[in-house]
Enzyme design. Structure first.
Site, PDB file in Angstrom:
ATOM      1  N   HIS A   1      -8.564  -9.659  -1.599  1.00  0.00           N
ATOM      2  CA  HIS A   1      -8.459 -10.062  -3.001  1.00  0.00           C
ATOM      3  C   HIS A   1      -8.811 -11.548  -3.053  1.00  0.00           C
ATOM      4  O   HIS A   1      -8.558 -12.295  -2.108  1.00  0.00           O
ATOM      5  CB  HIS A   1      -7.024  -9.821  -3.481  1.00  0.00           C
ATOM      6  CG  HIS A   1      -6.797 -10.050  -4.936  1.00  0.00           C
ATOM      7  ND1 HIS A   1      -6.727 -11.310  -5.496  1.00  0.00           N
ATOM      8  CD2 HIS A   1      -6.600  -9.172  -5.959  1.00  0.00           C
ATOM      9  CE1 HIS A   1      -6.497 -11.199  -6.790  1.00  0.00           C
ATOM     10  NE2 HIS A   1      -6.422  -9.911  -7.100  1.00  0.00           N
TER      11      HIS A   1
ATOM     12  N   LYS B   1       4.324  -5.377  -9.098  1.00  0.00           N
ATOM     13  CA  LYS B   1       3.713  -4.239  -8.404  1.00  0.00           C
ATOM     14  C   LYS B   1       4.761  -3.353  -7.728  1.00  0.00           C
ATOM     15  O   LYS B   1       4.414  -2.336  -7.114  1.00  0.00           O
ATOM     16  CB  LYS B   1       2.675  -4.732  -7.391  1.00  0.00           C
ATOM     17  CG  LYS B   1       1.494  -5.448  -8.062  1.00  0.00           C
ATOM     18  CD  LYS B   1       0.460  -5.862  -7.051  1.00  0.00           C
ATOM     19  CE  LYS B   1      -0.606  -6.775  -7.649  1.00  0.00           C
ATOM     20  NZ  LYS B   1      -1.495  -6.087  -8.583  1.00  0.00           N
TER      21      LYS B   1
ATOM     22  N   ASP C   1      -0.806 -10.732   3.056  1.00  0.00           N
ATOM     23  CA  ASP C   1      -0.823 -10.524   1.616  1.00  0.00           C
ATOM     24  C   ASP C   1      -0.215  -9.144   1.364  1.00  0.00           C
ATOM     25  O   ASP C   1      -0.847  -8.118   1.578  1.00  0.00           O
ATOM     26  CB  ASP C   1      -2.267 -10.594   1.106  1.00  0.00           C
ATOM     27  CG  ASP C   1      -2.417 -10.156  -0.342  1.00  0.00           C
ATOM     28  OD1 ASP C   1      -1.402  -9.830  -0.994  1.00  0.00           O
ATOM     29  OD2 ASP C   1      -3.562 -10.107  -0.833  1.00  0.00           O
TER      30      ASP C   1
ATOM     31  N   GLN D   1      -0.040  -5.289  -2.361  1.00  0.00           N
ATOM     32  CA  GLN D   1      -0.167  -3.839  -2.465  1.00  0.00           C
ATOM     33  C   GLN D   1       0.725  -3.099  -1.477  1.00  0.00           C
ATOM     34  O   GLN D   1       0.992  -1.903  -1.652  1.00  0.00           O
ATOM     35  CB  GLN D   1      -1.628  -3.421  -2.254  1.00  0.00           C
ATOM     36  CG  GLN D   1      -2.599  -3.978  -3.271  1.00  0.00           C
ATOM     37  CD  GLN D   1      -2.305  -3.477  -4.674  1.00  0.00           C
ATOM     38  OE1 GLN D   1      -1.799  -2.387  -4.877  1.00  0.00           O
ATOM     39  NE2 GLN D   1      -2.632  -4.298  -5.670  1.00  0.00           N
TER      40      GLN D   1
ATOM     41  N   CYS E   1     -11.238  -8.020  -8.296  1.00  0.00           N
ATOM     42  CA  CYS E   1     -11.054  -9.339  -7.664  1.00  0.00           C
ATOM     43  C   CYS E   1     -11.386  -9.270  -6.182  1.00  0.00           C
ATOM     44  O   CYS E   1     -10.699  -9.864  -5.341  1.00  0.00           O
ATOM     45  CB  CYS E   1      -9.639  -9.863  -7.880  1.00  0.00           C
ATOM     46  SG  CYS E   1      -9.255 -10.278  -9.588  1.00  0.00           S
TER      47      CYS E   1
END
Length: 405
Positions: A122, A225, A199, A202, A363
């Site tokens: 991303h 999320k 990261d 997700q 993105c």
């Protein structure tokens, strides 16, 4: 394992909506998840009973707000199995968490140093390192993505060297759903003494997180999320790293002493939490994590896998549809293009049938360029989606293709 999707759906009031006379089928969960009533109630409860600034008030409301705010930090600590609560920093989301790390990294790097990211990032986990390298004179290298949508781990191994100071990669690809072997990748980076950031934007909703088992130095994720509010998130970092990490934002709360000429910084975690915090959303994020953690996570993961497997099987049989990203280990994301129609047209026509998906480059423009597509239509599943909704999606796609042919 036990999982009752009908009972879960009853807890999400927005799922009762209709779009143009059609029942809402919400398949844009990688962008943001919907909120259960308990999370909505937690936010309302804060603003109706104890709205106040935290830590410094000398009154009952401030005490109550502080207690709930810090209790939410403890919930995050337990959720990711952090060793200490002081290692949990409140942020506006994954992007700010990564920027806190990147801005500090820029001050620590120098010419000759190397940073490694991947080709599936991303933008929030790529542009940040680009800027840190530009500011410091360090070099950014990237791990290529295979045709399957998986990272080329042999190439990753070859990139690591004594010059590698920092490595960043996603737990789960937002555009493809690929679940990366983050524990293995972290261990390889640690052989060269590099710091590692994951990261987790997700990953947090779809996989259990144990930062001690992963072995990374930083893990960042967002509340919205994982069924919490927008505008709130958390950055975890090892105390030994954060205690010496350069601060990014300055102001109230993050200081210890101030004179007209100088200042010293507060202890962790407050040295990274400048200004009035987002108290209500932090409390609601804590409630979202409490709600998620109370579920049978193995059953949830099995349910989401069943949704993805069913959707993948239908996609592979669908004339003119090409799946982008076929990793062996995927979370609930199906990204695709069709022979007729731009992804934006597909999304528009699905919306007219009550089906919400995401379209575009997600993105992740370098990743789209890798697969030579302008973007994809992305279907992303969550805990409250059903097999019947998957069937409805592909029935709607048949109409879309006939209209665009």
């Amino acid at each position: 394992m036990s999982f009752d999707v009908a009972a879960i759906r009853e807890q999400f009031p927005i799922l009762k909506r209709e779009i143009d006379g059609n029942p809402l089928i919400y398949l844009d969960n990688a962008a943001t998840t919907q909120k259960p009533q308990c999370v909505i109630d937690a936010l309302v409860e804060y603003y109706t009973t104890c709205n106040s600034n935290v830590h410094r008030g000398a009154h009952r409301l401030a005490d109550e707000a502080t207690r709930h705010f810090e209790a939410a930090r403890d919930i995050v600590k337990d959720f990711i199995n952090a060793p200490k609560r002081e290692e949990v920093i409140w942020t506006t989301g994954t992007t700010e968490g990564i920027n806190i790390v990147a801005n500090g990294l820029a001050a620590l790097l120098s010419a000759g140093d190397e940073v490694i990211a991947t080709g599936m990032e991303h933008h929030a986990n790529l542009v940040t390192w680009q800027q840190a390298c530009k500011a410091s004179g360090a070099t950014l290298k990237t791990v290529p993505v295979l045709e399957s949508g998986e990272l080329d781990l042999d190439a990753y191994q070859a990139l690591l060297s004594a010059h590698t100071k920092f490595v960043a990669f996603p737990h789960v690809s937002n555009a493809l759903g690929t679940v990366n072997p983050i524990k293995e990748m972290t261990a390889k980076a640690k052989q060269f003494g590099a710091l590692v950031l994951v990261d987790g934007a997700q990953g947090a909703a779809h996989r259990k997180i144990d930062v001690q088992e992963i072995g990374c130095d930083f893990y960042a994720f967002s509340g919205h999320k994982i069924y919490g509010p927008m505008g709130i998130g958390a950055l975890w970092g090892k105390e030994s790293v954060l205690a010496e990490w350069p601060v990014w934002r300055t102001g109230g709360e993050m200081i210890s002493t101030v004179t007209l000429q100088d200042a010293t910084w507060n202890v962790l975690p407050y040295r990274f939490e400048a200004g009035t915090p987002n108290v209500g959303d932090a409390i609601a994020m804590g409630e979202a994590i409490r709600w998620l953690s109370a579920l049978d996570r193995e059953a949830v993961e099995a349910h989401e896998k069943a949704l993805l497997d069913h959707a993948t099987a239908l996609a592979e049989q669908f004339e003119g549809l090409t799946i982008i990203g076929k990793a062996r280990d995927k979370a609930g994301v199906l990204s695709f293009v069709m022979d007729h129609g731009h992804p934006a047209d597909i999304g528009f026509l699905l919306d007219r049938q009550g089906i919400a998906v995401r379209t575009g480059d997600h993105c992740a423009q370098p990743l789209m360029a890798r697969f030579n597509v302008p973007g994809t239509a992305r279907v992303s599943f969550s805990i409250y989606n059903t097999l019947e909704e998957v069937d409805a999606l592909f029935a709607a796609l048949k109409k879309v293709r006939s209209m665009l042919a």
